[in-house]
Design a protein around this motif. Structure first.
Motif, mmCIF file in Angstrom:
data_model
loop_
_atom_site.group_PDB
_atom_site.id
_atom_site.type_symbol
_atom_site.label_atom_id
_atom_site.label_comp_id
_atom_site.label_asym_id
_atom_site.label_seq_id
_atom_site.Cartn_x
_atom_site.Cartn_y
_atom_site.Cartn_z
ATOM 1 N N GLY A 204 91.956 47.967 21.657
ATOM 2 C CA GLY A 204 92.392 46.750 20.905
ATOM 3 C C GLY A 204 92.486 45.543 20.990
ATOM 4 O O GLY A 204 91.691 44.230 20.162
ATOM 5 N N SER A 205 91.641 45.354 22.407
ATOM 6 C CA SER A 205 91.472 44.039 22.909
ATOM 7 C C SER A 205 89.558 43.693 22.701
ATOM 8 O O SER A 205 89.614 42.683 22.182
ATOM 9 N N VAL A 206 89.068 44.376 22.338
ATOM 10 C CA VAL A 206 87.798 44.266 22.356
ATOM 11 C C VAL A 206 87.416 44.263 20.963
ATOM 12 O O VAL A 206 87.675 45.155 20.226
ATOM 13 N N LEU A 207 86.856 43.212 20.164
ATOM 14 C CA LEU A 207 87.038 42.732 18.568
ATOM 15 C C LEU A 207 85.207 43.209 18.119
ATOM 16 O O LEU A 207 85.774 43.119 16.659
ATOM 17 N N GLY A 208 84.369 43.049 18.972
ATOM 18 C CA GLY A 208 82.860 43.459 18.598
ATOM 19 C C GLY A 208 82.518 44.113 19.821
ATOM 20 O O GLY A 208 82.672 44.062 20.699
ATOM 21 N N ILE A 209 81.494 44.711 19.404
ATOM 22 C CA ILE A 209 80.526 45.211 20.097
ATOM 23 C C ILE A 209 78.826 45.486 19.975
ATOM 24 O O ILE A 209 78.973 45.715 19.165
ATOM 25 N N GLU A 210 77.898 45.132 20.868
ATOM 26 C CA GLU A 210 76.671 45.313 20.460
ATOM 27 C C GLU A 210 76.210 46.800 21.198
ATOM 28 O O GLU A 210 76.561 46.691 22.205
ATOM 29 N N ALA A 211 75.791 47.548 20.546
ATOM 30 C CA ALA A 211 74.928 48.676 21.134
ATOM 31 C C ALA A 211 74.023 49.067 20.545
ATOM 32 O O ALA A 211 73.386 49.100 19.737
ATOM 33 N N VAL A 212 73.258 49.651 21.823
ATOM 34 C CA VAL A 212 72.141 50.445 21.580
ATOM 35 C C VAL A 212 72.359 51.449 21.059
ATOM 36 O O VAL A 212 72.138 52.773 22.231
ATOM 37 N N LYS A 213 71.436 52.390 20.011
ATOM 38 C CA LYS A 213 71.768 54.410 20.277
ATOM 39 C C LYS A 213 70.325 54.925 21.422
ATOM 40 O O LYS A 213 69.464 54.265 21.497
ATOM 41 N N ALA A 214 70.681 55.590 20.617
ATOM 42 C CA ALA A 214 69.774 56.789 21.542
ATOM 43 C C ALA A 214 67.839 56.691 21.525
ATOM 44 O O ALA A 214 66.870 56.229 22.355
ATOM 45 N N ASP A 220 74.624 46.692 15.502
ATOM 46 C CA ASP A 220 75.168 44.731 15.710
ATOM 47 C C ASP A 220 76.670 44.650 15.080
ATOM 48 O O ASP A 220 77.086 44.971 13.272
ATOM 49 N N CYS A 221 77.360 45.725 15.940
ATOM 50 C CA CYS A 221 79.503 44.966 15.482
ATOM 51 C C CYS A 221 80.318 44.401 16.449
ATOM 52 O O CYS A 221 81.072 44.057 16.614
ATOM 53 N N LEU A 222 78.917 43.062 16.485
ATOM 54 C CA LEU A 222 80.153 41.849 17.548
ATOM 55 C C LEU A 222 80.524 41.200 16.819
ATOM 56 O O LEU A 222 80.415 39.832 16.923
ATOM 57 N N SER A 223 81.351 41.276 16.264
ATOM 58 C CA SER A 223 82.157 40.522 15.403
ATOM 59 C C SER A 223 83.017 40.403 16.441
ATOM 60 O O SER A 223 83.879 40.617 17.346
ATOM 61 N N THR A 224 83.992 38.481 15.878
ATOM 62 C CA THR A 224 85.117 38.088 16.791
ATOM 63 C C THR A 224 86.082 37.783 16.567
ATOM 64 O O THR A 224 86.703 36.913 15.858
ATOM 65 N N LEU A 225 86.375 38.622 14.918
ATOM 66 C CA LEU A 225 87.229 38.792 14.542
ATOM 67 C C LEU A 225 88.398 39.903 14.586
ATOM 68 O O LEU A 225 87.896 40.629 15.038
ATOM 69 N N ILE A 247 74.686 52.582 24.322
ATOM 70 C CA ILE A 247 74.605 51.824 25.699
ATOM 71 C C ILE A 247 74.814 50.266 24.883
ATOM 72 O O ILE A 247 74.650 50.068 24.089
ATOM 73 N N VAL A 248 75.986 49.970 25.397
ATOM 74 C CA VAL A 248 76.728 49.050 24.463
ATOM 75 C C VAL A 248 76.063 47.851 25.428
ATOM 76 O O VAL A 248 76.483 47.703 27.447
ATOM 77 N N THR A 249 75.801 46.785 25.128
ATOM 78 C CA THR A 249 74.743 45.283 25.130
ATOM 79 C C THR A 249 75.886 44.510 25.269
ATOM 80 O O THR A 249 75.868 42.980 26.191
ATOM 81 N N LYS A 250 76.644 44.150 24.666
ATOM 82 C CA LYS A 250 77.195 43.288 24.166
ATOM 83 C C LYS A 250 78.888 43.347 24.401
ATOM 84 O O LYS A 250 79.035 44.292 23.250
ATOM 85 N N VAL A 251 79.741 42.176 24.183
ATOM 86 C CA VAL A 251 81.027 42.839 23.801
ATOM 87 C C VAL A 251 81.658 41.400 23.168
ATOM 88 O O VAL A 251 81.090 40.276 23.611
ATOM 89 N N ALA A 252 82.931 41.455 22.427
ATOM 90 C CA ALA A 252 82.889 40.207 22.238
ATOM 91 C C ALA A 252 85.157 40.507 22.575
ATOM 92 O O ALA A 252 85.490 41.932 22.258
ATOM 93 N N VAL A 253 85.483 39.938 22.908
ATOM 94 C CA VAL A 253 86.945 40.766 24.182
ATOM 95 C C VAL A 253 87.846 39.257 23.669
ATOM 96 O O VAL A 253 87.166 38.662 23.580
ATOM 97 N N HIS A 254 89.347 39.756 23.717
ATOM 98 C CA HIS A 254 90.173 39.289 23.113
ATOM 99 C C HIS A 254 91.055 38.628 24.266
ATOM 100 O O HIS A 254 91.453 39.455 24.987
ATOM 101 N N GLY A 255 90.858 37.301 24.733
ATOM 102 C CA GLY A 255 90.967 36.955 25.592
ATOM 103 C C GLY A 255 92.660 36.295 26.127
ATOM 104 O O GLY A 255 92.962 35.226 24.917
#
Lengths: 502, 254
Positions: A204-214, A220-225, A247-255
């Motif tokens: 619920g609280s993670v809004l977006g993720i950037e990850a690298v596949k094998a 890039d799913c690093l949405s902040t919506l 491998i998750v490289t970036k995250v957008a989290v709702h604080g």
């Protein structure tokens, strides 16, 4: 003689942090679990190392065995790999190049954050290359109005929380390992923690993720919506998949907003029935200000009072609860909390307790609960179980396991998130023995299955539980998981031997 | 049995980061968590233990300050104090309230309440004055036993172990007396729920310095309040040689 009060207390916490690294090395995983065979992966050679040195420079490639040691052993010292190479990328591009190279050369990779995992998921089983996210620790943006923080995977949870608190915000999760664990690891394992009851889980609280596949592709799913229903919700594939799909490289989290008013009560109770009654009352009486509801049995509290020399501010009881409220108005919260406490005390549901809103005292009470994991390490070898159960059966496993093991176990204890129906069952033995293991597993999972519980509530499956995942998931579900794995990581280089049964 | 008076000051909680106001005339207190001065908590604990040992008959807690000071009196009552006295001092008067004023207030109340023993924290963690116990003893012309780490009551006297530079000093003094509590005197208890509830029914009397005939007109003027200097960031050096060079440059080693 003037003594600085603050300095004394900080010193104590510093000494505590230094005291955990001592005992001898655990047995190598390949020796302790001889039935697990190394996959058909390439072995690390000088050419590989040359490539990594070219990419990351000398300082961000560790290949000296003593430098690699801490990356090979898990926090509870239960498993040990023998990786000869630790890589410390600083950017998504570097992660992408590393994975692309490893995929081409069939080199297995074990992603690692703060290495605080409890199921052996964050350390190599054999000689997998460790990819540490620890240097990817930049905060990219914080939006004060929406509360969204975007950051790199290696940010330490507590550091993020500190930065957010300066801005009137907070991280939506809090757990005992917050001083070391990385947000990327939290997301990859869908970590729960002490305030899940209030703020929900990371899906619920993670809004977006950037990850690298094998294969090195950056997803890039690093949405902040908060709302985004376009296509499949791919971010969820990386939340809780423990680094086996990417491998998750970036995250957008709702604080959420930082509470202005905090209260914490420690309660002593005579029975588990009383805990259920108190939890029900807390939900009804405290409703929206209830932010945490935890329980521990007397043997769990004994871990921190005897091994870590913490003091319990109340007398001895078979059960304890920690109840926290967070709100925006001190008077309002206090009134509600007092009504709740007077109610449960006068009806005899709670035997004794204490309540405080002083930060120092709240910290001391939280330590009694949060440091159980650390204190248990002093018992010897631990069989740790992290189980979700229907709330009425929450504590059922503890007496059953105690009876089954008798004098084999030096301690059988249970504590956890009563509000989430998630208990941490811990069986302490002086040292590991395959015979005791046979007595515990798979019995504990069978039992969980008969109660329709989950064999992994928040710790994940990791290395320890793949053979038992079928106790909680159907055959078709597991088969779909395997299909996904095959599609996203056809060479199986990402965190092998973990999560899915072979 | 003795009657004990304890002083309890409301201060910014020790775990809170202190911020200086933009006008540099004080620190930010609005919306900041306050608690009982930790050394006063030790004083309260000592008095409550005396009562439990039947050495003390009654304990009175006094706090001088704004209306919120009643919160720390309530905490003291929940720890086992019998009654509270709140001497209200607010606004600009509170900003310039000093140990000299507080000691006169404590002395007056001690006389009014026929107190035999006054215990206060050795210092408050906000202004670090470390004067109230000494001044109160002087106003009353009573003996003082400061920085106490152990207190034993004899027949008409006290044996007090004091924390002094380089060790411990044991002294005897007559009662009535003033004691200031040091860090190692005891470990204060947490108020239990039944006692917190009982404390709600205990009386708190409100009065003003004027009621006691104490003049609290300012004796100081605050010129400015400054942040401590910011610590400079560290540097990572590649090897021991450059460390030695750096230390020499800075004049830290010859």
């Amino acid at each position: 003689m003037l003594v600085n009060f603050k300095r004394v207390t900080t010193l104590v916490s510093f000494i505590r942090r230094c005291s955990t690294l001592s005992k001898s090395l655990p047995e190598l995983t390949k020796d302790r679990y001889p039935n697990i065979k190394r996959g058909d992966y390439a072995e690390l050679n000088q050419n590989h190392l040359d490539y990594f040195h070219g990419l990351l420079g000398q300082n961000r490639v560790l290949s000296d065995p003593s430098d690699c040691e801490m990356y090979n052993i898990d926090f509870i010292k239960g498993v040990r790999g023998y990786s000869q190479c630790v890589l410390k990328p600083q950017t998504t591009e570097e992660v992408s190049k590393i994975l692309s190279f490893c995929n081409q050369h069939r080199l297995a990779v074990c992603p690692q954050g703060g290495n605080t995992g409890l199921v052996g998921g964050s350390v190599p089983v054999f000689d997998e290359i460790v990819l540490s996210t620890s240097l990817m620790n930049n905060i990219i943006s914080i939006d004060n109005i929406s509360g969204v923080v975007v950051c790199e995977a290696g940010c330490i949870l507590e550091s993020l929380d500190d930065v957010l608190r300066e801005k009137g915000l907070m991280m939506p999760l809090d757990l005992g390992a917050k001083g070391s664990c990385n947000i990327g690891g939290n997301v990859s394992t869908n970590a729960g923690g002490l305030r899940l009851l209030r703020y929900g889980n990371l899906h619920g609280s993670v809004l977006g993720i950037e990850a690298v596949k094998a294969n090195g592709d950056v997803i890039d799913c690093l949405s902040t919506l908060k709302k985004d229903n376009t296509g499949y919700h791919l971010k969820h594939l990386f939340i809780g998949s423990e680094g086996t799909l990417g491998i998750v490289t970036k995250v957008a989290v709702h604080g959420p907003s930082k509470p202005k008013s905090l209260n914490l009560a420690l309660l002593g109770l005579h029975s588990f029935e009383n805990i259920l009654q108190t939890y029900e009352r807390a939900k009804n009486d405290l409703s929206e200000i209830l932010s945490s509801c935890e329980m521990m049995d007397e043997r769990s509290l004994d871990v921190v009072t005897s091994h870590l020399k913490l003091k319990s501010p109340i007398g001895d009881f078979p059960f304890y609860m920690v109840v926290e409220t967070s709100g925006s108005n001190e008077k309002h919260d206090e009134e509600k909390l007092n009504a709740f406490l007077e109610g449960v005390m006068s009806e005899g549901i709670v035997a004794d307790g204490t309540v405080t809103n002083e930060p120092g005292k709240m910290r001391a009470i939280w330590d009694l609960r949060e440091r159980i994991t650390e204190g248990l390490l002093h018992d010897g070898y631990l069989f740790k179980y992290d189980i979700s159960l229907p709330i009425k059966e929450f504590y059922s496993l503890v007496p059953k396991m105690k009876e089954r093991l008798g004098s084999d176990a030096s301690r059988v204890s249970g504590y956890g998130h009563i509000g989430d129906g998630n208990i941490h069952l811990n069986i302490s033995v002086p040292e590991f023995s395959p015979d005791i293991l046979k007595k515990v597993e798979p019995y504990v999972y069978e039992l969980t299955s008969t109660y329709k519980g989950s064999i992994s509530a928040e710790h994940g499956v990791g290395f320890r539980k793949p053979p038992y995942i079928h106790y909680s998931k159907s055959e078709n579900a597991i088969s779909l998981m395997k299909d996904l794995k095959k599609m996203m990581d056809p060479n199986g280089i990402l965190n092998p031997y973990k999560v899915l049964p072979s | 049995m003795v009657r004990v008076l304890v002083g309890v000051k409301r201060v910014i909680d020790y775990a809170v980061k202190i911020r200086v106001k933009p006008d540099k005339m004080g620190v930010v207190t609005d919306g900041v968590k306050h608690s009982m001065n930790p050394f006063d908590e030790i004083a309260v604990e000592e008095a409550v233990r005396m009562k439990e040992k039947k050495v003390a008959s009654e304990i009175i807690a006094v706090s001088c300050g704004p209306p919120q000071s009643q919160e720390v009196i309530r905490t003291a009552l929940a720890m086992g104090v019998d009654k509270g006295i709140h001497v209200e001092v607010s606004g600009s008067e509170y900003e310039t309230l000093q140990p000299i004023h507080v000691s006169k207030i404590l002395a007056k109340i001690a006389q009014k309440e026929n107190v035999d023993l006054i215990i206060v924290g050795k210092q408050a963690i906000d202004d670090d004055s470390n004067q109230t116990a000494q001044m109160t003893a002087a106003v009353l012309n009573w003996p003082q036993a400061t920085f106490a780490s152990k207190v034993e009551k004899g027949d008409k006297e006290l044996t007090v172990t004091r924390e002094v530079d380089g060790g411990l000093e044991t002294i005897k003094c007559k009662i009535p007396a003033v004691i200031s509590a040091d860090l190692r005197l005891n470990e204060p208890r947490y108020a239990t729920l039944p006692n917190i509830m009982k404390a709600k029914k205990k009386p708190i009397t409100k009065m003003t310095p004027q009621d006691l005939g104490v003049d609290i007109s300012p004796r100081i003027k605050i010129l400015s309040v400054e942040d401590p200097p910011v610590r400079q960031a560290g540097v990572i050096l590649p090897d021991v040689d450059s460390l030695v060079t750096k230390l020499k440059e800075g004049g830290h080693i010859p």
